[in-house]
Design a protein around this motif. Structure first.
Motif, mmCIF file in Angstrom:
data_model
loop_
_atom_site.group_PDB
_atom_site.id
_atom_site.type_symbol
_atom_site.label_atom_id
_atom_site.label_comp_id
_atom_site.label_asym_id
_atom_site.label_seq_id
_atom_site.Cartn_x
_atom_site.Cartn_y
_atom_site.Cartn_z
ATOM 1 N N ARG A 28 52.251 45.867 -12.027
ATOM 2 C CA ARG A 28 51.464 46.941 -12.363
ATOM 3 C C ARG A 28 52.119 48.390 -11.715
ATOM 4 O O ARG A 28 52.187 49.294 -12.282
ATOM 5 C CB ARG A 28 50.486 46.809 -11.663
ATOM 6 C CG ARG A 28 49.223 47.569 -11.811
ATOM 7 C CD ARG A 28 49.119 47.988 -13.394
ATOM 8 N NE ARG A 28 47.707 48.726 -13.783
ATOM 9 C CZ ARG A 28 47.228 48.473 -14.532
ATOM 10 N NH1 ARG A 28 47.533 47.726 -15.630
ATOM 11 N NH2 ARG A 28 46.185 49.146 -14.739
ATOM 12 N N GLU A 29 52.827 48.205 -10.539
ATOM 13 C CA GLU A 29 53.249 49.277 -9.943
ATOM 14 C C GLU A 29 54.462 49.964 -10.700
ATOM 15 O O GLU A 29 54.795 51.092 -10.821
ATOM 16 C CB GLU A 29 53.705 48.908 -8.692
ATOM 17 C CG GLU A 29 52.661 48.798 -7.602
ATOM 18 C CD GLU A 29 53.081 48.182 -6.113
ATOM 19 O OE1 GLU A 29 54.289 47.892 -6.136
ATOM 20 O OE2 GLU A 29 52.201 48.348 -5.259
ATOM 21 N N GLN A 32 52.936 51.704 -13.323
ATOM 22 C CA GLN A 32 52.493 53.146 -12.922
ATOM 23 C C GLN A 32 53.466 54.030 -12.735
ATOM 24 O O GLN A 32 53.265 55.345 -12.806
ATOM 25 C CB GLN A 32 51.676 52.743 -11.611
ATOM 26 C CG GLN A 32 50.289 52.186 -12.003
ATOM 27 C CD GLN A 32 49.438 51.868 -10.607
ATOM 28 O OE1 GLN A 32 50.053 51.402 -9.650
ATOM 29 N NE2 GLN A 32 48.166 52.167 -10.377
ATOM 30 N N ASP A 40 45.020 51.459 -10.324
ATOM 31 C CA ASP A 40 45.683 50.559 -9.430
ATOM 32 C C ASP A 40 45.232 48.991 -9.644
ATOM 33 O O ASP A 40 44.671 48.688 -10.505
ATOM 34 C CB ASP A 40 45.227 50.748 -7.897
ATOM 35 C CG ASP A 40 45.808 52.091 -7.288
ATOM 36 O OD1 ASP A 40 46.678 52.656 -8.044
ATOM 37 O OD2 ASP A 40 44.891 52.613 -6.299
#
Length: 91
Positions: A28-29, A32, A40
């Motif tokens: 996920r980071e 992002q 988040d």
């Protein structure tokens, strides 16, 4: 022996561990960084037995890169599959 026909779009249930959650959070980071407006990481829902539900293809896409011989696996080694039919196979 029983065999089941399972489609990659069928749902499976796994019990994620801390390593599995860290893989999902790291993925996920990375997204992002490319799309900062994404929310988040939120861990997947778990049922009363501790299982999280994924489509089979999604489970493979998410965890395939970290699964290999001798590795720390991201979830308990037993996977529960959903399927429409179970048939006996002569053996």
């Amino acid at each position: 022996m029983k065999m089941a026909t399972v489609n990659i779009n069928n749902y499976v249930r796994v019990k994620l561990n801390e390593f599995g959650l860290s893989v999902m959070k790291s993925n996920r980071e990375e997204l992002q960084r490319m799309a900062p407006s994404l929310p988040d990481f939120t861990p997947p829902e778990t049922d009363s037995e501790g299982y999280s539900k994924f489509q089979l293809w999604s489970l493979m896409e998410t965890f395939g890169p970290v699964i290999h011989l001798g590795c720390e696996i991201p979830f308990d080694s037993e996977i529960q599959f959903t399927c429409d039919a179970v048939t006996e196979v002569a053996g």
